[in-house]
Design a protein around this motif. Structure first.
Motif, PDB file in Angstrom:
ATOM      1  N   PRO A   1      -9.755  -0.667   0.612  1.00  0.00           N
ATOM      2  CA  PRO A   1      -9.554  -0.847   2.060  1.00  0.00           C
ATOM      3  C   PRO A   1      -8.381  -0.051   2.607  1.00  0.00           C
ATOM      4  O   PRO A   1      -8.367   0.291   3.796  1.00  0.00           O
ATOM      5  CB  PRO A   1      -9.323  -2.358   2.203  1.00  0.00           C
ATOM      6  CG  PRO A   1      -8.921  -2.836   0.855  1.00  0.00           C
ATOM      7  CD  PRO A   1      -9.626  -1.949  -0.117  1.00  0.00           C
ATOM      8  N   ALA A   2      -7.405   0.270   1.747  1.00  0.00           N
ATOM      9  CA  ALA A   2      -6.271   1.071   2.204  1.00  0.00           C
ATOM     10  C   ALA A   2      -6.632   2.552   2.320  1.00  0.00           C
ATOM     11  O   ALA A   2      -5.826   3.346   2.823  1.00  0.00           O
ATOM     12  CB  ALA A   2      -5.088   0.901   1.240  1.00  0.00           C
TER      13      ALA A   2
ATOM     14  N   ARG B   1     -14.947  -4.850  -0.751  1.00  0.00           N
ATOM     15  CA  ARG B   1     -14.050  -4.067   0.095  1.00  0.00           C
ATOM     16  C   ARG B   1     -13.944  -4.631   1.517  1.00  0.00           C
ATOM     17  O   ARG B   1     -12.878  -4.529   2.137  1.00  0.00           O
ATOM     18  CB  ARG B   1     -14.465  -2.597   0.120  1.00  0.00           C
ATOM     19  CG  ARG B   1     -15.909  -2.313   0.505  1.00  0.00           C
ATOM     20  CD  ARG B   1     -16.252  -0.844   0.217  1.00  0.00           C
ATOM     21  NE  ARG B   1     -17.588  -0.461   0.660  1.00  0.00           N
ATOM     22  CZ  ARG B   1     -18.691  -0.605  -0.076  1.00  0.00           C
ATOM     23  NH1 ARG B   1     -18.608  -1.135  -1.295  1.00  0.00           N
ATOM     24  NH2 ARG B   1     -19.852  -0.212   0.403  1.00  0.00           N
ATOM     25  N   GLU B   2     -15.004  -5.255   2.025  1.00  0.00           N
ATOM     26  CA  GLU B   2     -14.915  -5.843   3.362  1.00  0.00           C
ATOM     27  C   GLU B   2     -14.043  -7.090   3.367  1.00  0.00           C
ATOM     28  O   GLU B   2     -13.264  -7.315   4.300  1.00  0.00           O
ATOM     29  CB  GLU B   2     -16.322  -6.182   3.875  1.00  0.00           C
ATOM     30  CG  GLU B   2     -17.196  -4.956   4.128  1.00  0.00           C
ATOM     31  CD  GLU B   2     -18.561  -5.337   4.651  1.00  0.00           C
ATOM     32  OE1 GLU B   2     -18.803  -6.552   4.861  1.00  0.00           O
ATOM     33  OE2 GLU B   2     -19.393  -4.433   4.866  1.00  0.00           O
TER      34      GLU B   2
ATOM     35  N   GLU C   1      -6.660  -8.753   1.563  1.00  0.00           N
ATOM     36  CA  GLU C   1      -5.720  -7.912   0.810  1.00  0.00           C
ATOM     37  C   GLU C   1      -5.885  -6.449   1.224  1.00  0.00           C
ATOM     38  O   GLU C   1      -6.369  -5.624   0.439  1.00  0.00           O
ATOM     39  CB  GLU C   1      -5.962  -8.063  -0.704  1.00  0.00           C
ATOM     40  CG  GLU C   1      -5.782  -9.481  -1.225  1.00  0.00           C
ATOM     41  CD  GLU C   1      -6.064  -9.576  -2.719  1.00  0.00           C
ATOM     42  OE1 GLU C   1      -5.117  -9.390  -3.514  1.00  0.00           O
ATOM     43  OE2 GLU C   1      -7.227  -9.824  -3.090  1.00  0.00           O
ATOM     44  N   PRO C   2      -5.499  -6.112   2.441  1.00  0.00           N
ATOM     45  CA  PRO C   2      -5.720  -4.739   2.933  1.00  0.00           C
ATOM     46  C   PRO C   2      -4.939  -3.683   2.177  1.00  0.00           C
ATOM     47  O   PRO C   2      -5.193  -2.486   2.351  1.00  0.00           O
ATOM     48  CB  PRO C   2      -5.279  -4.817   4.397  1.00  0.00           C
ATOM     49  CG  PRO C   2      -4.352  -5.980   4.459  1.00  0.00           C
ATOM     50  CD  PRO C   2      -4.872  -6.963   3.459  1.00  0.00           C
ATOM     51  N   TYR C   3      -3.988  -4.108   1.337  1.00  0.00           N
ATOM     52  CA  TYR C   3      -3.227  -3.159   0.531  1.00  0.00           C
ATOM     53  C   TYR C   3      -3.986  -2.714  -0.713  1.00  0.00           C
ATOM     54  O   TYR C   3      -3.545  -1.822  -1.437  1.00  0.00           O
ATOM     55  CB  TYR C   3      -1.890  -3.790   0.099  1.00  0.00           C
ATOM     56  CG  TYR C   3      -2.026  -5.179  -0.467  1.00  0.00           C
ATOM     57  CD1 TYR C   3      -2.437  -5.384  -1.781  1.00  0.00           C
ATOM     58  CD2 TYR C   3      -1.737  -6.301   0.313  1.00  0.00           C
ATOM     59  CE1 TYR C   3      -2.578  -6.663  -2.296  1.00  0.00           C
ATOM     60  CE2 TYR C   3      -1.879  -7.576  -0.199  1.00  0.00           C
ATOM     61  CZ  TYR C   3      -2.289  -7.752  -1.505  1.00  0.00           C
ATOM     62  OH  TYR C   3      -2.435  -9.021  -2.022  1.00  0.00           O
ATOM     63  N   ARG C   4      -5.147  -3.340  -1.026  1.00  0.00           N
ATOM     64  CA  ARG C   4      -5.935  -2.908  -2.175  1.00  0.00           C
ATOM     65  C   ARG C   4      -6.371  -1.453  -1.966  1.00  0.00           C
ATOM     66  O   ARG C   4      -6.532  -0.999  -0.816  1.00  0.00           O
ATOM     67  CB  ARG C   4      -7.158  -3.804  -2.372  1.00  0.00           C
ATOM     68  CG  ARG C   4      -6.863  -5.253  -2.746  1.00  0.00           C
ATOM     69  CD  ARG C   4      -6.201  -5.371  -4.105  1.00  0.00           C
ATOM     70  NE  ARG C   4      -7.036  -4.791  -5.165  1.00  0.00           N
ATOM     71  CZ  ARG C   4      -6.553  -4.390  -6.327  1.00  0.00           C
ATOM     72  NH1 ARG C   4      -5.269  -4.488  -6.586  1.00  0.00           N
ATOM     73  NH2 ARG C   4      -7.362  -3.894  -7.238  1.00  0.00           N
TER      74      ARG C   4
ATOM     75  N   SER D   1       0.841  -1.184   0.000  1.00  0.00           N
ATOM     76  CA  SER D   1       0.000   0.000   0.000  1.00  0.00           C
ATOM     77  C   SER D   1       0.880   1.238   0.000  1.00  0.00           C
ATOM     78  O   SER D   1       2.101   1.146   0.033  1.00  0.00           O
ATOM     79  CB  SER D   1      -0.924  -0.010   1.220  1.00  0.00           C
ATOM     80  OG  SER D   1      -0.153  -0.057   2.397  1.00  0.00           O
TER      81      SER D   1
ATOM     82  N   ASP E   1     -11.658  -7.714   1.142  1.00  0.00           N
ATOM     83  CA  ASP E   1     -10.286  -7.281   0.873  1.00  0.00           C
ATOM     84  C   ASP E   1      -9.635  -6.686   2.114  1.00  0.00           C
ATOM     85  O   ASP E   1      -8.408  -6.758   2.275  1.00  0.00           O
ATOM     86  CB  ASP E   1     -10.264  -6.255  -0.265  1.00  0.00           C
ATOM     87  CG  ASP E   1     -10.512  -6.886  -1.628  1.00  0.00           C
ATOM     88  OD1 ASP E   1     -10.396  -8.124  -1.731  1.00  0.00           O
ATOM     89  OD2 ASP E   1     -10.822  -6.154  -2.583  1.00  0.00           O
ATOM     90  N   ALA E   2     -10.434  -6.101   2.986  1.00  0.00           N
ATOM     91  CA  ALA E   2      -9.867  -5.559   4.225  1.00  0.00           C
ATOM     92  C   ALA E   2      -9.250  -6.664   5.076  1.00  0.00           C
ATOM     93  O   ALA E   2      -8.324  -6.421   5.859  1.00  0.00           O
ATOM     94  CB  ALA E   2     -10.948  -4.827   5.018  1.00  0.00           C
ATOM     95  N   ILE E   3      -9.738  -7.904   4.890  1.00  0.00           N
ATOM     96  CA  ILE E   3      -9.190  -9.053   5.616  1.00  0.00           C
ATOM     97  C   ILE E   3      -8.061  -9.711   4.827  1.00  0.00           C
ATOM     98  O   ILE E   3      -6.974  -9.959   5.358  1.00  0.00           O
ATOM     99  CB  ILE E   3     -10.300 -10.087   5.892  1.00  0.00           C
ATOM    100  CG1 ILE E   3     -11.405  -9.472   6.754  1.00  0.00           C
ATOM    101  CG2 ILE E   3      -9.718 -11.339   6.551  1.00  0.00           C
ATOM    102  CD1 ILE E   3     -12.640 -10.342   6.875  1.00  0.00           C
TER     103      ILE E   3
END
Length: 331
Positions: free
Chosen positions: A114-115, A101-102, A108-111, A32, A104-106
Motif C-alpha cells: 500500500p505504500a 493490500r486493500e 497498516e498503510p506503511y506496509r 514507511s 492494509d491500506a486502511i
C-alpha cells in the motif's frame, strides 16, 4: 476512522531506528519510506513470523525420538527450519500481503504494497520464487533422508495450498474468523511439527491428531493478530472474531482457546504417565494466564503486541516440553 500519523513527522533517532526495525521485521508500529528493494522484499516476508515455525520443527524433531546431536541431524534440522521459516512462512506472508493490500491500506498503510514501495509484478514474482524454492528444498530433504513416500514434500505442498486458500479468493478462509484462524494456527503449529517429526521418524496418526488439537491453542494466538485490523476488516466485510463478537468477547474467546487446549494436552500427558512433563507444561501455562490478565484482557487493542511478547515465549517452551514428552513416551 482514526487518522494515521504522518510518517514525515519529526522523531528522535531512537524512535526512527525502532520504527525501521519494526518495519523490517514485519511488526506493528512501523514506518514507511524504505527504498532498498531487498529490505522491502524482506519486509513482505515478515521475519518476526518465522520464529514459531522454525521452533515447530524443533518440537517435531524432539517428538520423533530419533533426533541425535550428530552433525548430519543438526544440518537436516537447520535445513528444515529454513524451509518452514524463511521460505514457506515468507511465501505465506508475501501472498497474504498481496491479497490484503486493500485492508492494509486502511490498517497498516506503511506496509510495502500500500505504500507503493514495490510493484505488484515484483510481489507476484517473489511469491512464485519462494514457493518453488520451498518445494525444491522439501524434496531435497526427503531425498537426503531416503524417504520413499516423500512426506516432507507432501507437507510443504499442503502448507502452500493452505496459505493460498487462506489468503486468496474465492475461498479466502480468513474471511471467516473460525476457519481462517484455525488454518493459521495449524500452519504455525501442526505443519512445521509434522515436517520436523517426519524428517527423523515416522509421522503417526497420534502425532497428527495431537498437534491438530494443539493447533486450537494456535487458533487463539491467531485471534490476537485480528485486533490490529478491526477497522479494515469491518469496512471490507471480513468476519474476524473481534468484528463478529466485539472486542471484549473476542478477547475472552482468544485466551480461553489458548489456555483450555494447552491444559487438555497436559491432561493427555498425565494419561500416558508423562507426569513430570505435564507439570512443566502447567507451570508454563500459569504465566500466560497472568499476562492475559495484566495486558490482553484489559485492553486488547492497545496491548496485543505487549501480550504476545510477554506470553508467547512460555507457549513455545510448552510446545517443546510436549515434543520431548512424546519423544520419550510414544517412541
Amino acid at each position: 476512522m482514526t487518522e494515521m500519523p504522518d510518517s514525515t513527522t519529526s522523531s528522535t533517532p531512537a524512535e526512527s531506528t525502532t520504527a525501521a526495525a519494526r518495519q523490517l521485521l514485519g511488526m506493528k508500529g512501523a514506518k514507511s519510506g524504505e527504498t532498498n528493494l531487498w529490505k522491502i522484499r524482506l519486509q513482505l516476508m515478515k521475519p518476526i513470523t518465522w520464529i514459531p515455525l522454525m521452533w515447530g520443527v524443533v518440537c517435531g524433531a524432539a517428538s520423533s525420538g530419533q533426533f541425535t546431536w550428530s552433525v548430519e541431524d543438526v544440518l537436516k534440522a537447520a535445513t528444515c527450519m529454513l524451509l518452514s521459516g524463511p521460505l514457506m512462512a515468507g511465501y505465506t506472508q508475501t501472498l497474504n500481503d498481496y491479497y490484503d493490500r486493500e485492508i492494509d491500506a486502511i490498517n497498516e498503510p506503511y506496509r510495502p504494497i500500500p505504500a507503493g514501495a514495490i510493484s505488484l509484478n515484483q510481489v507476484r514474482a517473489q511469491i512464485i520464487l519462494l514457493l518453488v524454492a520451498g518445494l525444491a528444498l522439501a524434496l531435497l530433504l526427503d531425498l537426503w533422508a531416503n524417504h520413499p513416500t516423500f512426506p516432507v514434500t507432501k507437507i510443504a505442498l499442503l502448507g502452500g495450498f493452505l496459505a493460498y486458500i487462506y489468503s486468496a479468493p474465492p475461498l479466502k478462509l480468513k474471511k471467516n474468523g473460525w476457519l481462517g484462524n484455525y488454518a493459521l494456527g495449524a500452519s504455525y503449529i501442526a505443519l512445521p511439527w509434522w515436517a520436523g517429526h517426519a524428517l527423523f521418524g515416522e509421522l503417526t496418526p497420534t502425532i497428527v491428531i495431537l498437534t491438530l488439537i494443539y493447533s486450537l491453542a494456535g487458533l487463539g494466538i491467531a485471534i490476537v493478530n485480528d485486533f490490529k485490523s478491526v477497522e479494515g476488516d469491518r469496512q471490507l466485510g471480513l468476519a474476524s472474531l473481534p468484528v463478529m463478537f466485539g472486542v471484549t468477547t473476542a478477547a475472552w474467546i482468544c485466551v480461553l482457546m489458548i489456555d483450555i487446549f494447552q491444559l487438555g494436552i497436559a491432561g493427555y500427558l498425565m494419561a500416558i504417565h508423562a507426569n513430570l512433563y505435564a507439570v512443566l507444561l502447567i507451570l508454563l501455562i500459569i504465566p500466560q494466564i497472568v499476562f492475559q490478565d495484566m495486558y490482553f484482557l484489559r485492553d486488547p487493542l492497545k496491548n496485543d503486541v505487549k501480550y504476545q511478547a510477554s506470553a508467547q515465549p512460555f507457549l513455545v517452551l510448552g510446545m517443546l516440553v510436549v515434543g520431548l514428552a512424546l519423544g520419550h513416551t510414544l517412541v
